[in-house]
Design an enzyme around this catalytic site. Structure first.
Site, PDB file in Angstrom:
ATOM      1  N   ARG A  76       0.872  -1.179   0.000  1.00  0.00           N
ATOM      2  CA  ARG A  76       0.000   0.000   0.000  1.00  0.00           C
ATOM      3  C   ARG A  76       0.902   1.221   0.000  1.00  0.00           C
ATOM      4  O   ARG A  76       1.747   1.393   0.868  1.00  0.00           O
ATOM      5  CB  ARG A  76      -0.945  -0.003   1.207  1.00  0.00           C
ATOM      6  CG  ARG A  76      -0.282  -0.086   2.569  1.00  0.00           C
ATOM      7  CD  ARG A  76      -1.277   0.168   3.710  1.00  0.00           C
ATOM      8  NE  ARG A  76      -0.712  -0.163   5.000  1.00  0.00           N
ATOM      9  CZ  ARG A  76       0.083   0.613   5.713  1.00  0.00           C
ATOM     10  NH1 ARG A  76       0.431   1.806   5.238  1.00  0.00           N
ATOM     11  NH2 ARG A  76       0.558   0.228   6.880  1.00  0.00           N
ATOM     12  N   HIS A 102      -1.933   3.416   6.442  1.00  0.00           N
ATOM     13  CA  HIS A 102      -2.865   2.321   6.739  1.00  0.00           C
ATOM     14  C   HIS A 102      -4.303   2.809   6.617  1.00  0.00           C
ATOM     15  O   HIS A 102      -5.136   2.172   5.971  1.00  0.00           O
ATOM     16  CB  HIS A 102      -2.602   1.800   8.150  1.00  0.00           C
ATOM     17  CG  HIS A 102      -3.566   0.754   8.603  1.00  0.00           C
ATOM     18  ND1 HIS A 102      -3.609  -0.508   8.065  1.00  0.00           N
ATOM     19  CD2 HIS A 102      -4.543   0.789   9.545  1.00  0.00           C
ATOM     20  CE1 HIS A 102      -4.559  -1.211   8.647  1.00  0.00           C
ATOM     21  NE2 HIS A 102      -5.144  -0.446   9.536  1.00  0.00           N
ATOM     22  N   TYR A 162       7.643   4.445   9.937  1.00  0.00           N
ATOM     23  CA  TYR A 162       8.023   3.024   9.993  1.00  0.00           C
ATOM     24  C   TYR A 162       8.426   2.449   8.630  1.00  0.00           C
ATOM     25  O   TYR A 162       8.768   1.280   8.545  1.00  0.00           O
ATOM     26  CB  TYR A 162       6.887   2.180  10.598  1.00  0.00           C
ATOM     27  CG  TYR A 162       5.538   2.321   9.923  1.00  0.00           C
ATOM     28  CD1 TYR A 162       5.195   1.553   8.806  1.00  0.00           C
ATOM     29  CD2 TYR A 162       4.585   3.223  10.405  1.00  0.00           C
ATOM     30  CE1 TYR A 162       3.968   1.674   8.197  1.00  0.00           C
ATOM     31  CE2 TYR A 162       3.342   3.352   9.796  1.00  0.00           C
ATOM     32  CZ  TYR A 162       3.044   2.581   8.700  1.00  0.00           C
ATOM     33  OH  TYR A 162       1.812   2.713   8.093  1.00  0.00           O
TER      34      TYR A 162
END
Length: 370
Positions: free
Chosen positions: A269, A273, A283
């Site tokens: 993706r 999120h 991250y």
């Protein structure tokens, strides 16, 4: 341990042997070239163009949905860019009477299965009309509880089997969802009853901010299906042809009474999120983003179709402009839908209201009438 006994009893070697079986299935590589000629599906030129059209539409829908979310005109939204092949190519292998049990990122599949786009926008806003599925559209509302759709899909698939119809139930979750208890319960139940279900794990590498290799020690998620005794495969989730073939094969076996399958699609993706505060730069590195951007499913499929003389810049521009107009009309219709009221929530929950809710209903009805 003696060598003779080690040959008879070596759990670590057994694990390694199982893991070695899961090589990634690919047909169309990152450069848009066929690398597995024998596996190329027999799709017509019109079908190839239609699949590309849906993928491009979904990319534009994602861009516009992110913009609408930032404007405060949508509620919960999970970006889809990068997962178009995993989502739309798997859906392309289905039939109209098949059932889709989506996760919260799987709105594109249910839209192309028949859910009006304006209702999908209302779902994002938390409006009850967004969950009122039209008759004949075999989808359930997107499941927010991670992994819960796997148990539901097993139940729907068992219902299909008991009815004796030649249909399947398909469901999706992410790599993080494969660590949920519902995931194991769902695939085990479906396997035990040979229910016609297709379980797809979209491994986009991160369960929110948790890397896949941190949330499970399994080398692949596909291998987890073996424990439930169901056929499982690892697929290049950025390759629409490979995803289509894997799903088509799973569906054919399911309708023959051979039971469920598990498909792990390796994808990515590009965005966060969800749009609810996640920051992927905390991250994920630029190097990882660039590595996966080079595998873009739309880019490689575009190259492939251009080589066959089926796609060009003008055709893509037409699809993009049409998508923008359809999205504009859908959000307008969603805006025109009467706002949800507290009394609506109470009425939708109970056919006969208990006394305490009847009291609350009357209080809010009085407020809403002013």
């Amino acid at each position: 341990m003696g060598e003779k006994l080690k040959k008879q009893f070596d759990p670590a070697a057994t694990l390694q042997e199982v893991e070695s079986k899961f090589e990634m299935f690919q047909i169309l590589n990152e450069e848009g070239k066929i690398v597995n000629e024998d596996a190329v599906p027999d799709l017509s030129d019109e079908e190839l163009v239609e699949l590309m059209t849906r993928m491009v539409f979904t990319r534009i829908l994602d861009q516009r949905s992110i913009s609408l979310n930032r404007q405060g005109r949508l509620g919960f939204y999970a970006p889809t860019a990068g997962q178009e092949a995993s989502q739309l190519a798997s859906h392309f292998a289905l039939e109209k009477d098949d059932w889709i049990l989506p996760g919260y990122r799987d709105v594109p599949q249910i839209v192309f299965h028949g859910l009006p786009l304006w209702k999908a926008f209302l779902f994002s806003r938390g409006h009850f009309v967004g969950n009122q599925i039209p008759e004949g559209v075999n989808v359930l509302p997107p499941q927010i509880i991670i992994g819960a759709q796997y148990v539901q899909a097993a139940g729907v698939a068992l219902g299909i089997k008991k009815r004796g119809t030649a249909d399947v139930a398909i469901t999706y979750t992410g790599d993080g969802g494969s660590s949920q208890g519902d995931f194991y319960e769902g695939i085990n139940f479906a396997g035990a009853f040979k229910a016609p279900a297709i379980f797809i794990v979209q491994n986009n590498q991160f369960a929110i901010s948790t890397p896949r290799d941190v949330q499970t020690s399994a080398k692949t998620i596909a291998q987890k299906g073996i424990a439930a005794g169901i056929p499982s495969v690892l697929v290049d989730g950025m390759d629409p042809l490979a995803v289509y073939v894997a799903t088509r094969d799973a569906r054919e076996r399911a309708v023959k009474g051979e039971g469920p399958s598990l498909i792990e699609t390796m994808c990515y993706r590009y965005g966060p999120h969800t749009m609810s505060g996640d920051d992927p730069t905390r991250y994920r590195t630029t190097d990882i983003d660039n590595e996966w951007a080079a595998k873009d499913p739309i880019v490689r499929f575009r190259i492939y179709l251009e080589g066959k003389g089926l796609w060009d810049e003008q055709k893509e521009t037409e699809v993009i402009e049409r998508a923008k107009e359809e999205i504009k009309a859908a959000i307008k219709k969603a805006d025109e839908t009467p706002k949800q009221k507290v009394t609506d929530l109470i009425s939708n929950m109970y056919e006969e209201k208990p006394y305490n809710l009847q009291e609350q209903y009357e209080i809010f009805e009085a407020k809403e009438s002013k």
